[in-house]
Write a protein that holds these residues in place. Structure first.
Motif, short mmCIF file in Angstrom:
data_model
loop_
_atom_site.label_atom_id
_atom_site.label_comp_id
_atom_site.label_asym_id
_atom_site.label_seq_id
_atom_site.Cartn_x
_atom_site.Cartn_y
_atom_site.Cartn_z
N ASP A 1 16.48 4.09 -16.12
CA ASP A 1 16.66 2.81 -15.59
C ASP A 1 15.88 2.84 -14.35
N LEU A 2 14.83 1.92 -14.22
CA LEU A 2 14.04 1.75 -13.19
C LEU A 2 13.94 0.42 -12.45
N GLN A 3 14.16 0.32 -11.22
CA GLN A 3 14.28 -0.92 -10.40
C GLN A 3 13.17 -0.55 -9.39
N HIS A 4 12.11 -1.36 -9.31
CA HIS A 4 11.19 -1.18 -8.31
C HIS A 4 10.54 -2.51 -7.73
N ALA A 5 10.45 -2.50 -6.50
CA ALA A 5 9.96 -3.74 -5.65
C ALA A 5 9.26 -3.12 -4.34
N SER A 6 8.74 -3.76 -3.67
CA SER A 6 8.02 -3.40 -2.43
C SER A 6 8.94 -2.61 -1.49
N GLY A 7 8.68 -1.60 -1.32
CA GLY A 7 9.78 -0.63 -0.44
C GLY A 7 11.09 0.03 -1.18
N ASP A 8 10.99 -0.47 -2.14
CA ASP A 8 12.48 -0.11 -2.85
C ASP A 8 12.15 0.40 -4.18
N MET A 9 12.77 1.46 -4.65
CA MET A 9 12.52 2.14 -5.74
C MET A 9 14.03 2.78 -6.44
N VAL A 10 14.64 2.45 -7.46
CA VAL A 10 15.76 3.27 -7.84
C VAL A 10 15.52 3.81 -9.23
N VAL A 11 15.89 5.05 -9.41
CA VAL A 11 15.49 5.63 -10.82
C VAL A 11 16.98 6.40 -11.01
N ARG A 12 17.46 6.09 -12.33
CA ARG A 12 18.42 6.87 -13.02
C ARG A 12 18.30 7.19 -14.31
N LEU A 13 18.58 8.50 -14.88
CA LEU A 13 18.47 8.76 -16.33
C LEU A 13 19.39 8.16 -16.97
N LYS A 14 19.16 7.77 -18.46
CA LYS A 14 19.91 7.21 -18.98
C LYS A 14 20.88 8.14 -19.85
N ALA A 15 20.24 9.19 -20.15
CA ALA A 15 21.03 10.34 -20.79
C ALA A 15 21.32 11.45 -19.81
N LYS A 16 22.15 12.26 -20.26
CA LYS A 16 22.70 13.31 -19.28
C LYS A 16 21.47 14.34 -18.79
N PRO A 17 21.72 14.83 -17.59
CA PRO A 17 20.39 15.48 -17.26
C PRO A 17 20.29 16.93 -17.73
N ASP A 18 19.28 17.60 -17.90
CA ASP A 18 19.27 18.98 -18.33
C ASP A 18 18.37 19.89 -17.38
N ALA A 19 18.04 21.01 -17.66
CA ALA A 19 17.22 21.93 -16.92
C ALA A 19 15.79 21.27 -16.63
N LEU A 20 15.07 20.71 -17.65
CA LEU A 20 13.99 20.06 -17.41
C LEU A 20 13.88 18.81 -16.43
N THR A 21 14.89 17.91 -16.69
CA THR A 21 14.91 16.95 -15.89
C THR A 21 15.21 17.28 -14.56
N ASN A 22 16.04 18.29 -14.44
CA ASN A 22 16.45 18.83 -13.03
C ASN A 22 15.26 19.42 -12.33
N THR A 23 14.49 20.09 -13.01
CA THR A 23 13.21 20.74 -12.22
C THR A 23 12.33 19.62 -11.75
N VAL A 24 12.11 18.51 -12.57
CA VAL A 24 11.26 17.51 -12.16
C VAL A 24 11.78 16.90 -10.87
#
Length: 113
Positions: free
Chosen positions: A62-85
């Motif tokens: 899920d991505l919300q992006h506007a000037s000066g604001d950004m929110v990112v959330r995974l839609k699925a559970k995190p794993d070792a690869l997403t956590n590394t990023v």
């Protein structure tokens, strides 16, 4: 989170401590809009993280992006690869905060649903 001046970055983690997302809001205010290298550095790290999750790891976010604001959330559970990023992004953001503590504020939340 109490809003301060500068960029406020909040890291969202699950009960296991894995990163599930983040928000970055505000402007560093260290230079004129469009010339601020602190904002540019934060934008580069956060946008590259979102791109890496989607384009390299093929994860949905899920991505919300506007000037000066950004929110990112995974839609699925995190794993070792997403956590590394995410953790790599956090390393860079922490270094920016060390150099600019008056302009960058990071809250690393410990269990956000």
């Amino acid at each position: 989170m109490v809003r301060r001046s500068g960029v406020e970055i909040e890291i969202f983690r699950n009960a296991l401590g894995l990163v599930v997302g983040f928000s970055a809001k505000g402007h560093a205010g260290t230079a004129k809009h469009g010339k601020d290298i602190v904002c540019a550095a934060i934008s580069a790290l956060t946008q590259t993280t979102a791109l890496g999750l989607v384009k390299h790891l093929n994860r949905e976010i899920d991505l919300q992006h506007a000037s000066g604001d950004m929110v990112v959330r995974l839609k699925a559970k995190p794993d070792a690869l997403t956590n590394t990023v995410f953790e790599t992004m956090i390393l860079g953001l922490n270094e920016i905060e060390k150099i600019n503590p008056q302009s960058v504020h990071i809250l690393d939340a410990q269990e956000v649903k």
